[in-house]
Design a protein around this motif. Structure first.
Motif, PDB file in Angstrom:
ATOM      1  N   LYS A  22       0.824  -1.210   0.000  1.00  0.00           N
ATOM      2  CA  LYS A  22       0.000   0.000   0.000  1.00  0.00           C
ATOM      3  C   LYS A  22       0.855   1.255   0.000  1.00  0.00           C
ATOM      4  O   LYS A  22       1.844   1.340   0.710  1.00  0.00           O
ATOM      5  N   MET A  23       0.434   2.207  -0.791  1.00  0.00           N
ATOM      6  CA  MET A  23       0.975   3.558  -0.717  1.00  0.00           C
ATOM      7  C   MET A  23      -0.233   4.484  -0.698  1.00  0.00           C
ATOM      8  O   MET A  23      -1.111   4.377  -1.548  1.00  0.00           O
ATOM      9  N   ARG A  24      -0.265   5.353   0.272  1.00  0.00           N
ATOM     10  CA  ARG A  24      -1.385   6.286   0.383  1.00  0.00           C
ATOM     11  C   ARG A  24      -1.235   7.400  -0.650  1.00  0.00           C
ATOM     12  O   ARG A  24      -0.143   7.913  -0.866  1.00  0.00           O
ATOM     13  N   SER A  25      -2.347   7.761  -1.243  1.00  0.00           N
ATOM     14  CA  SER A  25      -2.345   8.903  -2.155  1.00  0.00           C
ATOM     15  C   SER A  25      -2.085  10.161  -1.345  1.00  0.00           C
ATOM     16  O   SER A  25      -2.467  10.256  -0.174  1.00  0.00           O
ATOM     17  N   TRP A  26      -1.443  11.138  -1.960  1.00  0.00           N
ATOM     18  CA  TRP A  26      -1.079  12.374  -1.275  1.00  0.00           C
ATOM     19  C   TRP A  26      -1.357  13.558  -2.183  1.00  0.00           C
ATOM     20  O   TRP A  26      -1.244  13.458  -3.412  1.00  0.00           O
ATOM     21  N   ALA A  28      -0.897  18.139  -1.979  1.00  0.00           N
ATOM     22  CA  ALA A  28      -0.414  19.273  -1.195  1.00  0.00           C
ATOM     23  C   ALA A  28      -1.538  19.877  -0.352  1.00  0.00           C
ATOM     24  O   ALA A  28      -1.295  20.389   0.740  1.00  0.00           O
ATOM     25  N   ALA A  29      -2.761  19.825  -0.845  1.00  0.00           N
ATOM     26  CA  ALA A  29      -3.900  20.393  -0.122  1.00  0.00           C
ATOM     27  C   ALA A  29      -4.445  19.445   0.946  1.00  0.00           C
ATOM     28  O   ALA A  29      -5.319  19.826   1.723  1.00  0.00           O
ATOM     29  N   GLY A  30      -3.943  18.215   0.973  1.00  0.00           N
ATOM     30  CA  GLY A  30      -4.391  17.262   1.972  1.00  0.00           C
ATOM     31  C   GLY A  30      -5.741  16.628   1.675  1.00  0.00           C
ATOM     32  O   GLY A  30      -6.377  16.071   2.560  1.00  0.00           O
ATOM     33  N   ARG A  31      -6.190  16.718   0.440  1.00  0.00           N
ATOM     34  CA  ARG A  31      -7.511  16.180   0.088  1.00  0.00           C
ATOM     35  C   ARG A  31      -7.463  14.821  -0.599  1.00  0.00           C
ATOM     36  O   ARG A  31      -8.496  14.253  -0.904  1.00  0.00           O
ATOM     37  N   ALA A  32      -6.288  14.307  -0.869  1.00  0.00           N
ATOM     38  CA  ALA A  32      -6.191  13.021  -1.578  1.00  0.00           C
ATOM     39  C   ALA A  32      -6.709  11.907  -0.690  1.00  0.00           C
ATOM     40  O   ALA A  32      -6.464  11.884   0.516  1.00  0.00           O
ATOM     41  N   LYS A  33      -7.447  11.006  -1.317  1.00  0.00           N
ATOM     42  CA  LYS A  33      -7.967   9.850  -0.600  1.00  0.00           C
ATOM     43  C   LYS A  33      -7.578   8.606  -1.366  1.00  0.00           C
ATOM     44  O   LYS A  33      -7.354   8.638  -2.565  1.00  0.00           O
ATOM     45  N   GLY A  34      -7.511   7.520  -0.672  1.00  0.00           N
ATOM     46  CA  GLY A  34      -7.247   6.258  -1.332  1.00  0.00           C
ATOM     47  C   GLY A  34      -5.805   5.831  -1.208  1.00  0.00           C
ATOM     48  O   GLY A  34      -4.978   6.477  -0.568  1.00  0.00           O
ATOM     49  N   GLU A  35      -5.557   4.711  -1.844  1.00  0.00           N
ATOM     50  CA  GLU A  35      -4.218   4.133  -1.845  1.00  0.00           C
ATOM     51  C   GLU A  35      -4.069   3.264  -3.076  1.00  0.00           C
ATOM     52  O   GLU A  35      -5.045   2.965  -3.770  1.00  0.00           O
ATOM     53  N   GLU A  37      -1.080   0.157  -4.893  1.00  0.00           N
ATOM     54  CA  GLU A  37       0.067  -0.720  -4.668  1.00  0.00           C
ATOM     55  C   GLU A  37       1.153  -0.426  -5.691  1.00  0.00           C
ATOM     56  O   GLU A  37       0.853  -0.074  -6.831  1.00  0.00           O
ATOM     57  N   ILE A  38       2.380  -0.605  -5.280  1.00  0.00           N
ATOM     58  CA  ILE A  38       3.513  -0.570  -6.204  1.00  0.00           C
ATOM     59  C   ILE A  38       3.781  -2.019  -6.596  1.00  0.00           C
ATOM     60  O   ILE A  38       4.074  -2.848  -5.742  1.00  0.00           O
ATOM     61  N   VAL A  92       2.197   9.851  -9.483  1.00  0.00           N
ATOM     62  CA  VAL A  92       3.492  10.536  -9.524  1.00  0.00           C
ATOM     63  C   VAL A  92       3.681  11.413  -8.295  1.00  0.00           C
ATOM     64  O   VAL A  92       4.714  11.331  -7.625  1.00  0.00           O
ATOM     65  N   ILE A  93       2.709  12.255  -7.970  1.00  0.00           N
ATOM     66  CA  ILE A  93       2.912  13.154  -6.824  1.00  0.00           C
ATOM     67  C   ILE A  93       2.968  12.369  -5.519  1.00  0.00           C
ATOM     68  O   ILE A  93       3.719  12.740  -4.612  1.00  0.00           O
ATOM     69  N   SER A  94       2.236  11.283  -5.424  1.00  0.00           N
ATOM     70  CA  SER A  94       2.301  10.471  -4.210  1.00  0.00           C
ATOM     71  C   SER A  94       3.676   9.828  -4.054  1.00  0.00           C
ATOM     72  O   SER A  94       4.240   9.784  -2.954  1.00  0.00           O
TER      73      SER A  94
END
Length: 106
Positions: A22-26, A28-35, A37-38, A92-94
């Protein structure tokens, strides 16, 4: 470590990022949700598994976003502008954010 060039950034991604559950989505505004896998990291791309299945994120997507990364983090560049540049911007941003966290923890 400050990422000063895309080549340095990509080398760090290739050497540090490994398959993970799991990698959490990220954002800058802190609104990303979800995750996501790599699944695989190669010299040409990072393959992720999303809720819609596997997706290959090419190196060029990282390069396009990296050019605007500093402006995005400081709020100069808005999130929707990154989406127009790359359909893979969420991943990419995450990953870029994850990479910076790894460097800070050293």
């Amino acid at each position: 470590m400050e990422l000063t060039s895309f080549n340095q950034c990509w080398n760090e991604i290739c050497s540090r990022l490994t398959p993970m559950a799991k990698m959490r989505s990220w954002s800058a505004a802190g609104r990303a949700k979800g995750e996501f896998e790599i699944l695989e990291v190669t010299l040409d791309s990072v393959t992720v598994r999303t809720s819609n299945g596997p997706r290959k994120v090419p190196r060029v997507s990282f390069e396009e976003i990296f050019r605007l990364w500093a402006d995005y983090k400081t709020g100069i560049m808005l999130r929707n502008a990154l989406t127009e540049i790359s359909f893979n911007s969420t991943y990419v941003i995450s990953i870029l954010h994850w990479l910076e966290l790894q460097a800070e923890s050293e």
